[in-house]
Design an enzyme around this catalytic site. Structure first.
Site, PDB file in Angstrom:
ATOM      1  N   LYS A 164      21.265 -74.428  20.588  1.00  0.00           N
ATOM      2  CA  LYS A 164      22.535 -75.044  20.183  1.00  0.00           C
ATOM      3  C   LYS A 164      23.743 -74.154  20.465  1.00  0.00           C
ATOM      4  O   LYS A 164      24.754 -74.605  21.010  1.00  0.00           O
ATOM      5  CB  LYS A 164      22.506 -75.382  18.684  1.00  0.00           C
ATOM      6  N   ASN A 185      28.421 -75.174  12.994  1.00  0.00           N
ATOM      7  CA  ASN A 185      27.355 -74.227  12.671  1.00  0.00           C
ATOM      8  C   ASN A 185      27.476 -72.923  13.457  1.00  0.00           C
ATOM      9  O   ASN A 185      26.864 -71.916  13.115  1.00  0.00           O
ATOM     10  CB  ASN A 185      25.997 -74.876  12.955  1.00  0.00           C
ATOM     11  N   HIS A 200      11.863 -75.536  10.080  1.00  0.00           N
ATOM     12  CA  HIS A 200      12.394 -75.890   8.749  1.00  0.00           C
ATOM     13  C   HIS A 200      11.449 -76.775   7.936  1.00  0.00           C
ATOM     14  O   HIS A 200      11.895 -77.624   7.143  1.00  0.00           O
ATOM     15  CB  HIS A 200      13.760 -76.572   8.867  1.00  0.00           C
TER      16      HIS A 200
END
Length: 482
Positions: free
Chosen positions: A119, A142, A189
């Protein structure tokens, strides 16, 4: 949105939470700021916000924290499914994340990037492509600067480029990106989501408010992304890692191929009814097939958002990669030390290991996120078979789990600190090889974040290189032990 006199709770006082509190206070809201932590850093943040007019609660939330509020804002680090927040939702009050809240003050075109890995690389490269095309560009989310900071600033952009995590996407409602990018979805996650399908659904939300006028850029080689694409309203543009993967798939695509000067890879882009455009990667520095795929994604997104062909090529030529992502930090006795501390999940570690065709001494471990390390086992078995890996160094809380998964793959050594890990990896690595920090885990068992972990690795590696150059023992200290 008139915020004067509104009673708003902000939960989570990290970077975005603190920024939201300040934004609200400036606009006359009554703010209660809460965080379950009690670290010294949080206490300092709490003191600052209290001096500016917020009511601050650290540690356990009291019964009145969410009483009589008009809105609840959650930071991305706070699980949105906790019982107190469900109670607020059931009462009919808005429960928003910072991205959703800030987006309600934004009218500029948004380009948003999500995915398990890559990302920040894509967001940074994409922002540069648009900037070089003449657009005033804000890059945040982010990646570091909260969107609410942009809203609060006097400088306005022509394009907003955002890196978005799944945690940030969990709390959107009306947020819309005119160009949305999904790089990949792999196991990560699992300590936050009930299963992989829930994690995939979270990533897919980046597209949910798009219209037929918008663009969706997706990884055509990723099964989850291909499945997500089936239900999208936006115009779809796929990127592929190889011409073979792209063959006959879609009309609009970017594909990595080997047609540039000196045999270096290039990226062919073709849109419906148009001639192909070829982008040269001979000066593109970041190593690995995954980074060439990242470049393809950035090209498609940038062109979709209005970037010029010339600016895109210029940005590719000058891009040197980002810290802690396959970054060479030292060389000693012909052994390179590579910092890939950002490889915080198994898929990222797999890509790091696959990048090198020479002897490797991997350093693995940290805090497990309930990840599946089986793919890492598979790639290491292949590397051992080709004699590229002889031993593994395991570190941190996940060392025991990794040892079980990787049992029988190669010789395993346990390390008590980063210093110990670096020295053991170096001792097992022949000249011409690579000591590779690719932890496949989070850093929080030993370090504040992946950056601190990478910095410690680099410091120790450089000290070891000096020691070998000077021919005497260097005072390599530190390296937190667990």
């Amino acid at each position: 949105m008139d915020l004067r006199g509104k009673h708003i709770a902000v939960v989570g006082l990290g970077v975005s939470g603190e920024a939201c509190v300040r934004f609200l206070l400036k606009r006359g809201a009554r703010v209660v700021a809460a965080d379950s932590g009690s670290s010294q850093k949080l206490k300092e943040t709490a003191a600052r916000l209290a001096s500016e007019g917020a009511r601050v609660e650290l540690g356990a939330h009291g019964p009145d924290t969410f009483a009589n509020i008009d809105m609840l804002l959650l930071s991305p680090g706070v699980p949105h499914t906790l019982a107190p927040f469900e109670t607020v939702r059931k009462s009919g009050l808005p429960v928003l994340g910072e991205i959703e809240f800030a987006s309600r003050f934004v009218s500029e075109p948004v380009v948003a990037v999500t995915g398990t890995n890559g990302k920040t690389t894509v967001t940074t490269l994409l922002g540069d492509m648009l900037q070089r095309s003449g657009f005033k560009t804000f890059v945040g989310g982010n990646i570091g600067t909260p969107l609410i900071d942009y809203v609060d600033s006097e400088k306005k952009a022509d394009r907003i480029v955002l890196e978005l995590s799944s945690f940030q996407l969990d709390t959107i409602h009306t947020f819309r990106a005119q160009t949305a990018v999904l790089l990949n979805v792999t196991d990560d996650h699992m300590d936050r989501y009930p299963d992989f399908e829930a994690y995939v659904a979270s990533k897919a939300r980046i597209f949910e408010n798009q219209t037929s006028e918008d663009f969706a850029v997706l990884n055509g080689s990723d099964p989850a992304a291909v499945e997500i694409a089936k239900g999208l309203k936006a115009r779809k543009r796929f990127f592929f890692c190889s011409a073979q993967a792209a063959a006959g798939s879609v009309e609009q695509f970017a594909v990595v191929q080997g047609r540039s000067r000196d045999g270096a890879p290039s990226i062919l882009v073709r849109f419906e009814g148009g001639e192909g455009m070829n982008f040269d990667l001979s000066s593109f520095s970041p190593p690995g097939a995954h980074n060439r795929a990242n470049a393809a994604a950035a090209i498609l997104a940038a062109l979709s958002a209005g970037a010029s062909r010339e600016a895109v090529q210029s940005a590719l030529d000058d891009f040197r990669g980002l810290p802690h992502r396959l970054e060479k930090v030292a060389t000693a006795n012909g052994v390179d030390f590579i910092d890939d501390s950002k490889a915080t999940n198994a898929d990222a570690a797999v890509k790091a290991v696959e990048t090198f065709d020479r002897p490797l001494a991997p350093i693995l471990g940290g805090r497990d996120k309930d990840g599946d390390f089986s793919a890492l086992r598979d790639v290491l078995i292949k590397k051992v078979a080709s004699n590229d890996v002889r031993s593994l160094v395991l570190l941190g809380e996940a060392a025991e789990k990794l040892a079980r998964v990787l049992d029988g793959v190669a010789s395993i050594e346990r390390a008590t600190s980063m210093v110990d890990a670096v020295r053991k990896a170096f001792q097992s690595c022949p000249p011409g090889g690579v000591v590779l920090l690719a932890p496949a885990c989070a850093s929080f068992d030993m370090y504040e974040n992946y950056k601190k972990r990478g910095e410690d690795f680099a410091r120790i590696a450089r000290a070891l290189a000096r020691e070998k150059t000077d021919g005497e023992q260097a005072p390599v200290k530190g390296g937190i032990s667990r």
